[in-house]
Every structure is written in C-alpha cells, then in structure tokens.
Design a protein around this motif. Structure first.
Motif, short mmCIF file in Angstrom:
data_model
loop_
_atom_site.label_atom_id
_atom_site.label_comp_id
_atom_site.label_asym_id
_atom_site.label_seq_id
_atom_site.Cartn_x
_atom_site.Cartn_y
_atom_site.Cartn_z
N ALA A 148 36.33 34.98 44.07
CA ALA A 148 36.53 35.56 42.75
C ALA A 148 35.79 34.71 41.72
O ALA A 148 35.48 33.54 41.99
CB ALA A 148 38.02 35.61 42.42
N PRO A 149 35.50 35.28 40.56
CA PRO A 149 34.79 34.51 39.53
C PRO A 149 35.48 33.20 39.22
O PRO A 149 36.71 33.16 39.04
CB PRO A 149 34.82 35.46 38.32
CG PRO A 149 34.91 36.81 38.93
CD PRO A 149 35.76 36.65 40.14
N GLU A 150 34.72 32.13 39.22
CA GLU A 150 35.19 30.79 38.87
C GLU A 150 36.25 30.27 39.83
O GLU A 150 37.02 29.37 39.47
CB GLU A 150 35.70 30.76 37.43
CG GLU A 150 34.64 31.15 36.41
CD GLU A 150 35.13 31.06 34.99
OE1 GLU A 150 36.33 30.77 34.78
OE2 GLU A 150 34.33 31.29 34.08
N LYS A 151 36.27 30.82 41.03
CA LYS A 151 37.21 30.32 42.03
C LYS A 151 36.45 29.98 43.30
O LYS A 151 35.33 30.44 43.53
CB LYS A 151 38.30 31.35 42.33
CG LYS A 151 39.26 31.58 41.19
CD LYS A 151 40.42 32.46 41.63
CE LYS A 151 41.44 32.61 40.51
NZ LYS A 151 42.60 33.45 40.93
N PRO A 201 44.62 43.95 41.12
CA PRO A 201 43.50 43.40 40.34
C PRO A 201 43.09 42.01 40.82
O PRO A 201 41.90 41.67 40.77
CB PRO A 201 44.05 43.37 38.91
CG PRO A 201 45.04 44.50 38.88
CD PRO A 201 45.67 44.50 40.25
N GLU A 202 44.02 41.23 41.29
CA GLU A 202 43.69 39.88 41.76
C GLU A 202 42.92 39.88 43.08
O GLU A 202 42.48 38.83 43.54
CB GLU A 202 44.95 39.01 41.88
CG GLU A 202 46.07 39.62 42.67
CD GLU A 202 47.10 40.30 41.78
OE1 GLU A 202 46.70 41.00 40.82
OE2 GLU A 202 48.31 40.14 42.08
N ASP A 203 42.75 41.03 43.70
CA ASP A 203 41.90 41.15 44.88
C ASP A 203 40.43 41.29 44.50
O ASP A 203 39.56 41.27 45.39
CB ASP A 203 42.31 42.34 45.74
CG ASP A 203 43.69 42.20 46.34
OD1 ASP A 203 44.45 43.19 46.33
OD2 ASP A 203 44.02 41.10 46.81
N THR A 204 40.15 41.44 43.23
CA THR A 204 38.78 41.57 42.77
C THR A 204 37.99 40.31 43.14
O THR A 204 38.37 39.20 42.79
CB THR A 204 38.73 41.78 41.25
OG1 THR A 204 39.33 43.03 40.94
CG2 THR A 204 37.29 41.77 40.75
N ALA A 205 36.89 40.52 43.86
CA ALA A 205 36.08 39.40 44.32
C ALA A 205 34.86 39.93 45.06
O ALA A 205 34.77 41.14 45.36
CB ALA A 205 36.88 38.50 45.26
N VAL A 206 33.95 39.04 45.36
CA VAL A 206 32.88 39.35 46.30
C VAL A 206 33.40 38.99 47.69
O VAL A 206 33.85 37.86 47.91
CB VAL A 206 31.59 38.58 45.99
CG1 VAL A 206 30.52 38.87 47.05
CG2 VAL A 206 31.08 38.95 44.60
N TYR A 207 33.33 39.94 48.58
CA TYR A 207 33.84 39.74 49.93
C TYR A 207 32.66 39.48 50.88
O TYR A 207 31.68 40.24 50.89
CB TYR A 207 34.62 40.96 50.39
CG TYR A 207 35.99 41.04 49.77
CD1 TYR A 207 36.14 41.31 48.42
CD2 TYR A 207 37.14 40.81 50.52
CE1 TYR A 207 37.39 41.36 47.83
CE2 TYR A 207 38.40 40.87 49.95
CZ TYR A 207 38.52 41.13 48.60
OH TYR A 207 39.76 41.17 48.02
#
Length: 115
Positions: free
Chosen positions: A39-42, A86-92
């Motif tokens: 996820a962004p910044e994670k 929404p917290e699943d939003t990320a590049v997989y």
C-alpha cells in the motif's frame, strides 16, 4: 522465468476480485507461489502463499476473506478476494519460489477498493 499477473481493478467495498498469475519460461520446479501487497507509504507484506505440498499461509487481515489456489498444470496461482475493504487497496505482487533458483516477482497489479 516470467510471471504475468492480471485481475486488478477498482471495486466497491464489499465486492470481490480474482487475481491470476501465470508462470512461464524454461523448465523449473515450483516450491511455492503466492501474493504480497504494498500500500502507499507502507512496506510490502505477505498476503497469502501456497507451497507445493499444499500448505497455506494467510495474513491475519485477510483470513476468511481471501482464498489462494493453484492450477499446477497451468503453473498459475489465483487469489480470490471477497468482502474487500478500503484497506485492501494496494499493488498486489505475485511471486514464485523456485527450487534452486530463488524468488521471482511479477510486475504488480493495482487493486483499489472504494468506500
């Protein structure tokens, strides 16, 4: 060895997506295939992994919602994602651990879950 991932996209919270990742290339032996996400910044984190022996490991945050599976003949791993948040939003990113050859990574597919 190349990994081709697909299936990402935009979905509303509570919806579902199915990611696929196919491995191709010269002969190889797969120890494990799985998915990470960032996820962004994670930091990148493990989502799910399946070993050649069938052992499964899931992140606590996705247990009960995501299911990993494999088609050995197609050298393809899938990630069925249900009840998305929404917290699943990320590049997989899919990855494969090859016997005596190490890890290979796919290009990443973006999953965006809107609230």
């Amino acid at each position: 060895v190349q990994l081709q991932a697909s299936g990402g996209g935009l979905v509303q919270a509570g919806g579902s997506l199915r990611l696929s990742c196919a491995a191709s290339g010269s002969s190889f032996r797969i120890n494990a295939m799985g998915w990470y996400r960032q996820a962004p910044e994670k930091q990148r984190e493990l989502v799910a992994v399946m070993t050649s022996g069938g052992s499964l490991n899931y992140a606590d945050s996705v247990k009960g919602r995501f299911t990993i599976s494999r088609d050995n003949a197609k050298k393809t791993v899938y990630l069925q994602m249900n009840s998305l948040k929404p917290e699943d939003t990320a590049v997989y990113y899919c990855y494969v651990d090859l016997y005596r050859r190490g890890d290979y990574w796919g290009q990443g597919t973006l999953v965006t879950v809107s609230s």
